[in-house]
Design a protein around this motif. Sequence first.
Motif, PDB file in Angstrom:
ATOM      1  N   ALA A   7      25.424  53.365  -3.958  1.00  0.00           N
ATOM      2  CA  ALA A   7      25.245  53.995  -4.854  1.00  0.00           C
ATOM      3  C   ALA A   7      24.488  55.119  -5.059  1.00  0.00           C
ATOM      4  O   ALA A   7      24.237  55.702  -6.638  1.00  0.00           O
ATOM      5  CB  ALA A   7      24.054  52.661  -5.385  1.00  0.00           C
ATOM      6  N   SER A   8      23.823  55.565  -4.091  1.00  0.00           N
ATOM      7  CA  SER A   8      23.198  56.775  -4.945  1.00  0.00           C
ATOM      8  C   SER A   8      23.657  57.953  -3.836  1.00  0.00           C
ATOM      9  O   SER A   8      23.596  59.300  -4.775  1.00  0.00           O
ATOM     10  CB  SER A   8      22.081  56.827  -3.323  1.00  0.00           C
ATOM     11  OG  SER A   8      22.267  56.857  -2.287  1.00  0.00           O
ATOM     12  N   GLY A   9      24.956  57.801  -3.612  1.00  0.00           N
ATOM     13  CA  GLY A   9      25.442  59.044  -2.375  1.00  0.00           C
ATOM     14  C   GLY A   9      24.448  59.345  -1.793  1.00  0.00           C
ATOM     15  O   GLY A   9      26.052  60.461  -1.211  1.00  0.00           O
ATOM     16  N   ARG A  10      23.869  59.329  -1.159  1.00  0.00           N
ATOM     17  CA  ARG A  10      23.416  59.833  -0.296  1.00  0.00           C
ATOM     18  C   ARG A  10      24.209  59.551   1.596  1.00  0.00           C
ATOM     19  O   ARG A  10      24.010  57.880   1.147  1.00  0.00           O
ATOM     20  CB  ARG A  10      22.071  59.500   0.199  1.00  0.00           C
ATOM     21  CG  ARG A  10      21.165  60.140  -0.916  1.00  0.00           C
ATOM     22  CD  ARG A  10      19.444  59.434  -0.513  1.00  0.00           C
ATOM     23  NE  ARG A  10      18.653  59.567  -1.442  1.00  0.00           N
ATOM     24  CZ  ARG A  10      17.893  58.648  -2.547  1.00  0.00           C
ATOM     25  NH1 ARG A  10      18.623  57.670  -2.340  1.00  0.00           N
ATOM     26  NH2 ARG A  10      17.767  59.270  -3.752  1.00  0.00           N
ATOM     27  N   VAL A  11      23.888  60.226   1.822  1.00  0.00           N
ATOM     28  CA  VAL A  11      24.670  59.962   3.577  1.00  0.00           C
ATOM     29  C   VAL A  11      23.895  60.688   4.391  1.00  0.00           C
ATOM     30  O   VAL A  11      23.624  61.758   4.381  1.00  0.00           O
ATOM     31  CB  VAL A  11      26.657  60.919   3.091  1.00  0.00           C
ATOM     32  CG1 VAL A  11      27.332  60.935   4.669  1.00  0.00           C
ATOM     33  CG2 VAL A  11      27.087  60.710   2.329  1.00  0.00           C
ATOM     34  N   LEU A  12      24.436  60.775   5.728  1.00  0.00           N
ATOM     35  CA  LEU A  12      23.875  60.699   7.002  1.00  0.00           C
ATOM     36  C   LEU A  12      24.578  60.602   7.598  1.00  0.00           C
ATOM     37  O   LEU A  12      25.096  59.445   7.995  1.00  0.00           O
ATOM     38  CB  LEU A  12      22.460  59.483   7.409  1.00  0.00           C
ATOM     39  CG  LEU A  12      21.676  59.505   8.631  1.00  0.00           C
ATOM     40  CD1 LEU A  12      20.638  58.282   8.434  1.00  0.00           C
ATOM     41  CD2 LEU A  12      21.808  59.931   9.946  1.00  0.00           C
TER      42      LEU A  12
END
Length: 376
Positions: A299-304
């Motif tokens: 949803a946010s596109g954040r990747v760790l």
Amino acid sequence: MRWIRCGSALAVLGLASLMSSSSNAEPPQAEPFGTTADGVPVEIFTLRNSRGLTARVMTRGATLVSLQVPDRNGALADVVLGFDDLAGYEGDGNQYFGCTTGRVCNRIAGGKFTLGDREYTLAVNNGPNALHGGVKRSLDKVVWRARPLDVSNGQAVRFRYTSPDGEEGFPGEVQFSVTYTLTENNELRIDYRAVTNHTTPINLTNHSYFNLAGEGTPTVLNHELMLDADRYTPTDATLIPTGEIASVEGTPLDFRTPQVVGVRIAQLDDTPAQGYDHNYVLNGEAGRLRKVGWLKDPASGRVLTLHTDQPGVQLYSGNFLRGQAGKGGKPYPRRCALCLETQHYPDSVHHPHFPSILLQPGETYRHTTVFAFSAE
Ligand code: GLA
């Protein structure tokens, strides 16, 4: 003419990077973060980079308190569970949120181990086993000393703690250091060191609970996860490894191709782990920093992206969270976050074929884990 333009553009770029590195030359300052119930003052530091990331770390437990990360539109969210104040961290709701965990993280069967001809007895705090280094003076609960470091690639704080011989039942006086560095490449890097004056087991990790949509978002089951691990260490009914090293093939533990976290988790509901709470045997050479997986919030596109030099990682899907109130009073229900606890295998002291966690006098325990952030 072109050359001149190009040259001046390069000069501007060069100047910009000089300016951004000089803006980081300022070391982070200590701020008060309350006083423990025992009367010990606690400090907190805010690490920043020029791309908007911030990480707050405190001296109690050398703990990561918050981690602000941009999404694909640049909007920031705090992606780790925690509390607004020290009382929260000292309260019942704190299930190792963001802390440095040790001296020996994870479980030791029966709370006992033998070195040479001597048996050591630890507090039993998880069914019949010892968990996460003890009850009162484990590394997550003590107040560490802190010093900002002058580093060229970001901002850093080094925490130090000397654990006396016999603390929480473990032999040897051990000097620990944990260094958090927030780099200009959007990495939070954690470097651990320990030296001892007596042979002793050491296994450290960071126990951050991640939700890349932002802490307080009710579930992490929609995240995608990839773990570069062909094998894991199966456990008994109390989550102690049986000693077997088994393939993940054909099990809900197989994340070698990316999977949505929640898709197969129901298959683990009726197991002792009540979800994911498993040690993976990471592929690649332990001792070498390597990429071992990633976690993504679609949803946010954040990747760790996860990098470590450790042989294992405990994937824990927050099965024992119970809706306690966290930051801003938001409830933290079961499975609203997950931990990627890079470490040696659980109960290594009882399994000679697992990589050893014994540290000898004259040796240095070293561990590096990097949580790198991006957005897509
Ligand atoms: C680890 C353990 C879990 C649980 C949490 C803390 O991840 O493996 O079983 O104890 O710590 O709540």
